[in-house]
Scaffold this motif. Structure first.
Motif, PDB file in Angstrom:
ATOM      1  N   ILE A 143       1.094  -7.022   5.165  1.00  0.00           N
ATOM      2  CA  ILE A 143       0.825  -5.748   4.512  1.00  0.00           C
ATOM      3  C   ILE A 143       2.020  -4.840   4.771  1.00  0.00           C
ATOM      4  CG2 ILE A 143      -0.652  -3.709   4.420  1.00  0.00           C
ATOM      5  CD1 ILE A 143      -2.860  -5.559   5.738  1.00  0.00           C
ATOM      6  N   ILE A 144       2.554  -4.264   3.700  1.00  0.00           N
ATOM      7  CA  ILE A 144       3.622  -3.283   3.842  1.00  0.00           C
ATOM      8  C   ILE A 144       3.127  -1.987   3.215  1.00  0.00           C
ATOM      9  CG2 ILE A 144       6.014  -2.676   3.369  1.00  0.00           C
ATOM     10  CD1 ILE A 144       6.576  -5.672   2.916  1.00  0.00           C
ATOM     11  N   SER A 145       3.084  -0.940   4.019  1.00  0.00           N
ATOM     12  CA  SER A 145       2.723   0.366   3.467  1.00  0.00           C
ATOM     13  C   SER A 145       3.972   1.227   3.392  1.00  0.00           C
ATOM     14  CB  SER A 145       1.631   1.044   4.303  1.00  0.00           C
ATOM     15  OG  SER A 145       2.119   1.450   5.557  1.00  0.00           O
ATOM     16  N   THR A 146       3.936   2.173   2.473  1.00  0.00           N
ATOM     17  CA  THR A 146       5.027   3.123   2.317  1.00  0.00           C
ATOM     18  C   THR A 146       4.435   4.510   2.179  1.00  0.00           C
ATOM     19  OG1 THR A 146       6.906   3.805   0.945  1.00  0.00           O
ATOM     20  CG2 THR A 146       5.169   2.574  -0.178  1.00  0.00           C
ATOM     21  N   GLY A 147       5.001   5.452   2.937  1.00  0.00           N
ATOM     22  CA  GLY A 147       4.537   6.832   2.897  1.00  0.00           C
ATOM     23  C   GLY A 147       3.709   7.206   4.108  1.00  0.00           C
ATOM     24  N   VAL A 198      -0.363  10.518   8.387  1.00  0.00           N
ATOM     25  CA  VAL A 198      -1.269   9.843   9.331  1.00  0.00           C
ATOM     26  C   VAL A 198      -1.229   8.317   9.203  1.00  0.00           C
ATOM     27  CG1 VAL A 198      -2.827  11.820   9.510  1.00  0.00           C
ATOM     28  CG2 VAL A 198      -3.221  10.099   7.721  1.00  0.00           C
ATOM     29  N   THR A 199      -0.260   7.804   8.452  1.00  0.00           N
ATOM     30  CA  THR A 199      -0.201   6.356   8.257  1.00  0.00           C
ATOM     31  C   THR A 199       0.044   5.607   9.561  1.00  0.00           C
ATOM     32  OG1 THR A 199       0.577   6.681   5.995  1.00  0.00           O
ATOM     33  CG2 THR A 199       0.939   4.518   6.966  1.00  0.00           C
ATOM     34  N   VAL A 200       0.922   6.114  10.388  1.00  0.00           N
ATOM     35  CA  VAL A 200       1.225   5.437  11.657  1.00  0.00           C
ATOM     36  C   VAL A 200      -0.031   5.378  12.530  1.00  0.00           C
ATOM     37  CG1 VAL A 200       2.593   5.559  13.775  1.00  0.00           C
ATOM     38  CG2 VAL A 200       3.670   6.007  11.564  1.00  0.00           C
ATOM     39  N   GLU A 201      -0.753   6.481  12.592  1.00  0.00           N
ATOM     40  CA  GLU A 201      -1.981   6.505  13.401  1.00  0.00           C
ATOM     41  C   GLU A 201      -3.012   5.522  12.836  1.00  0.00           C
ATOM     42  OE1 GLU A 201       0.469   9.799  14.380  1.00  0.00           O
ATOM     43  OE2 GLU A 201      -0.267   9.223  12.387  1.00  0.00           O
ATOM     44  N   ARG A 238      -6.577   9.141   7.186  1.00  0.00           N
ATOM     45  CA  ARG A 238      -6.462   8.123   8.232  1.00  0.00           C
ATOM     46  C   ARG A 238      -7.532   7.046   8.129  1.00  0.00           C
ATOM     47  NH1 ARG A 238      -5.626   9.619  14.587  1.00  0.00           N
ATOM     48  NH2 ARG A 238      -5.831   7.515  15.453  1.00  0.00           N
ATOM     49  N   SER A 239      -8.780   7.436   7.991  1.00  0.00           N
ATOM     50  CA  SER A 239      -9.863   6.440   7.965  1.00  0.00           C
ATOM     51  C   SER A 239      -9.788   5.566   6.720  1.00  0.00           C
ATOM     52  CB  SER A 239     -11.228   7.120   8.064  1.00  0.00           C
ATOM     53  OG  SER A 239     -11.442   7.959   6.952  1.00  0.00           O
ATOM     54  N   GLU A 240      -9.405   6.144   5.585  1.00  0.00           N
ATOM     55  CA  GLU A 240      -9.293   5.347   4.357  1.00  0.00           C
ATOM     56  C   GLU A 240      -8.140   4.355   4.445  1.00  0.00           C
ATOM     57  OE1 GLU A 240      -9.328   7.730   0.759  1.00  0.00           O
ATOM     58  OE2 GLU A 240     -10.802   9.095   1.648  1.00  0.00           O
ATOM     59  N   ILE A 241      -7.040   4.800   5.013  1.00  0.00           N
ATOM     60  CA  ILE A 241      -5.886   3.902   5.196  1.00  0.00           C
ATOM     61  C   ILE A 241      -6.281   2.752   6.122  1.00  0.00           C
ATOM     62  CG2 ILE A 241      -3.522   3.698   6.080  1.00  0.00           C
ATOM     63  CD1 ILE A 241      -3.294   6.793   5.442  1.00  0.00           C
ATOM     64  N   ALA A 242      -6.876   3.076   7.260  1.00  0.00           N
ATOM     65  CA  ALA A 242      -7.276   2.042   8.218  1.00  0.00           C
ATOM     66  C   ALA A 242      -8.292   1.081   7.610  1.00  0.00           C
ATOM     67  CB  ALA A 242      -7.831   2.687   9.490  1.00  0.00           C
ATOM     68  N   ASP A 243      -9.237   1.612   6.830  1.00  0.00           N
ATOM     69  CA  ASP A 243     -10.232   0.741   6.184  1.00  0.00           C
ATOM     70  C   ASP A 243      -9.565  -0.247   5.232  1.00  0.00           C
ATOM     71  OD1 ASP A 243     -12.298   1.988   7.556  1.00  0.00           O
ATOM     72  OD2 ASP A 243     -12.951   3.196   5.831  1.00  0.00           O
ATOM     73  N   GLN A 244      -8.585   0.225   4.454  1.00  0.00           N
ATOM     74  CA  GLN A 244      -7.883  -0.669   3.527  1.00  0.00           C
ATOM     75  C   GLN A 244      -7.066  -1.709   4.294  1.00  0.00           C
ATOM     76  OE1 GLN A 244      -8.021  -0.942  -0.024  1.00  0.00           O
ATOM     77  NE2 GLN A 244      -7.173  -2.852   0.747  1.00  0.00           N
ATOM     78  N   LEU A 288       0.848  -1.193   0.000  1.00  0.00           N
ATOM     79  CA  LEU A 288       0.000   0.000   0.000  1.00  0.00           C
ATOM     80  C   LEU A 288       0.882   1.241   0.000  1.00  0.00           C
ATOM     81  CD1 LEU A 288      -2.852   1.253   0.289  1.00  0.00           C
ATOM     82  CD2 LEU A 288      -2.477   1.208   2.767  1.00  0.00           C
ATOM     83  N   THR A 289       0.729   2.074  -1.007  1.00  0.00           N
ATOM     84  CA  THR A 289       1.426   3.353  -1.040  1.00  0.00           C
ATOM     85  C   THR A 289       0.446   4.426  -0.595  1.00  0.00           C
ATOM     86  OG1 THR A 289       2.894   2.644  -2.798  1.00  0.00           O
ATOM     87  CG2 THR A 289       2.619   5.024  -2.513  1.00  0.00           C
ATOM     88  N   VAL A 290       0.866   5.235   0.358  1.00  0.00           N
ATOM     89  CA  VAL A 290       0.031   6.321   0.864  1.00  0.00           C
ATOM     90  C   VAL A 290       0.559   7.622   0.274  1.00  0.00           C
ATOM     91  CG1 VAL A 290      -0.774   7.525   2.915  1.00  0.00           C
ATOM     92  CG2 VAL A 290      -0.452   5.029   2.966  1.00  0.00           C
ATOM     93  N   SER A 291      -0.279   8.252  -0.550  1.00  0.00           N
ATOM     94  CA  SER A 291       0.139   9.483  -1.219  1.00  0.00           C
ATOM     95  C   SER A 291      -1.073  10.210  -1.792  1.00  0.00           C
ATOM     96  CB  SER A 291       1.117   9.167  -2.352  1.00  0.00           C
ATOM     97  OG  SER A 291       1.443  10.338  -3.074  1.00  0.00           O
ATOM     98  N   ASP A 292      -1.061  11.525  -1.684  1.00  0.00           N
ATOM     99  CA  ASP A 292      -2.094  12.347  -2.304  1.00  0.00           C
ATOM    100  C   ASP A 292      -1.788  12.620  -3.770  1.00  0.00           C
ATOM    101  OD1 ASP A 292      -3.654  12.620  -0.003  1.00  0.00           O
ATOM    102  OD2 ASP A 292      -2.605  14.426   0.653  1.00  0.00           O
ATOM    103  N   THR A 293      -0.554  12.368  -4.204  1.00  0.00           N
ATOM    104  CA  THR A 293      -0.142  12.795  -5.539  1.00  0.00           C
ATOM    105  C   THR A 293       0.342  11.679  -6.455  1.00  0.00           C
ATOM    106  OG1 THR A 293       2.093  13.261  -4.735  1.00  0.00           O
ATOM    107  CG2 THR A 293       0.514  15.086  -4.701  1.00  0.00           C
ATOM    108  N   ARG A 294       0.817  10.573  -5.929  1.00  0.00           N
ATOM    109  CA  ARG A 294       1.418   9.539  -6.773  1.00  0.00           C
ATOM    110  C   ARG A 294       0.373   8.660  -7.464  1.00  0.00           C
ATOM    111  NH1 ARG A 294       5.821   7.062  -2.786  1.00  0.00           N
ATOM    112  NH2 ARG A 294       6.822   9.009  -2.286  1.00  0.00           N
ATOM    113  N   GLN A 295       0.761   8.194  -8.641  1.00  0.00           N
ATOM    114  CA  GLN A 295       0.051   7.150  -9.376  1.00  0.00           C
ATOM    115  C   GLN A 295       1.017   5.973  -9.481  1.00  0.00           C
ATOM    116  OE1 GLN A 295      -3.172   7.692 -10.219  1.00  0.00           O
ATOM    117  NE2 GLN A 295      -2.922   9.702  -9.261  1.00  0.00           N
TER     118      GLN A 295
END
Length: 180
Positions: free
Chosen positions: A75-79, A88-91, A56-62, A18-25
């Motif tokens: 699961i490995i997330s980055t960002g 907010v990924t850690v939270e 935060r809520s979208e990350i947690a839901d996924q 899972l990549t957490v980013s507002d801008t990346r594709q």
């Protein structure tokens, strides 16, 4: 000292990235690419890959959805592990964890110190367990993903690694859910 027991068989695990980013594709997701390449080169299976916004809520839901998915072991997330307001990924991870793997962040900081010195204090890498699934949150830089995989996860996600590893205890991670 840690080592690989070549007499034991390799056991592939199914890993979602899972990549957490507002801008990346996907086309610009170098950190996600690093993780996918390394886990596949190691012989593991890519279970799924997504990019999600810094919410935060979208990350947690996924994370929860993948934890419920029997086709995902890790699961490995980055960002999103930094200190700014959108990080907010850690939270989100901690919203999902049943147990935190405290030493993961400590070991990651130790590894990072050797590479980037005291700048390592700005990373909040974390690991935990939920519903029998391992979760790890890594910084969004390709270098940090390489370091985490090459120096921690490649060993701990290898069943042959001694004296112990995450894979060998995987069947017992959700034993508390099976008790009567």
């Amino acid at each position: 000292m840690s080592r690989i027991n070549e007499n034991k068989p390799f056991v592939p695990v199914r890993i979602a990235v899972l990549t957490v980013s507002d801008t990346r594709q996907i086309a610009e997701d170098r950190s996600g690419d690093v993780l996918v390449q390394r886990l596949c080169d190691a012989g593991h299976n890519l279970a799924d890959r997504k990019i999600i916004r810094d919410e935060r809520s979208e990350i947690a839901d996924q994370l929860r959805a993948w934890c419920r998915d029997e086709a995902v072991d890790v699961i490995i997330s980055t960002g999103g592990t930094g200190l700014t307001g959108r990080d907010v990924t850690v939270e989100a991870h901690r919203d999902v964890y049943e147990k935190e793997i405290d030493a993961f962040g400590i070991v990651f900081t130790h590894v990072s110190m050797a590479k980037i010195g005291t700048s390592a204090v700005q990373s909040r890498a974390t690991g935990g367990v939920a519903l029998g699934t391992y979760l790890f949150a890594l910084p969004g830089s390709p270098g940090a993903c390489k370091d985490a995989w090459d120096e921690i996860l490649a060993y701990q996600l290898d069943y042959r690694h001694k004296p112990c590893n995450f894979v060998e205890i995987m069947p017992r991670l959700d034993e508390h859910l099976r008790r009567k």
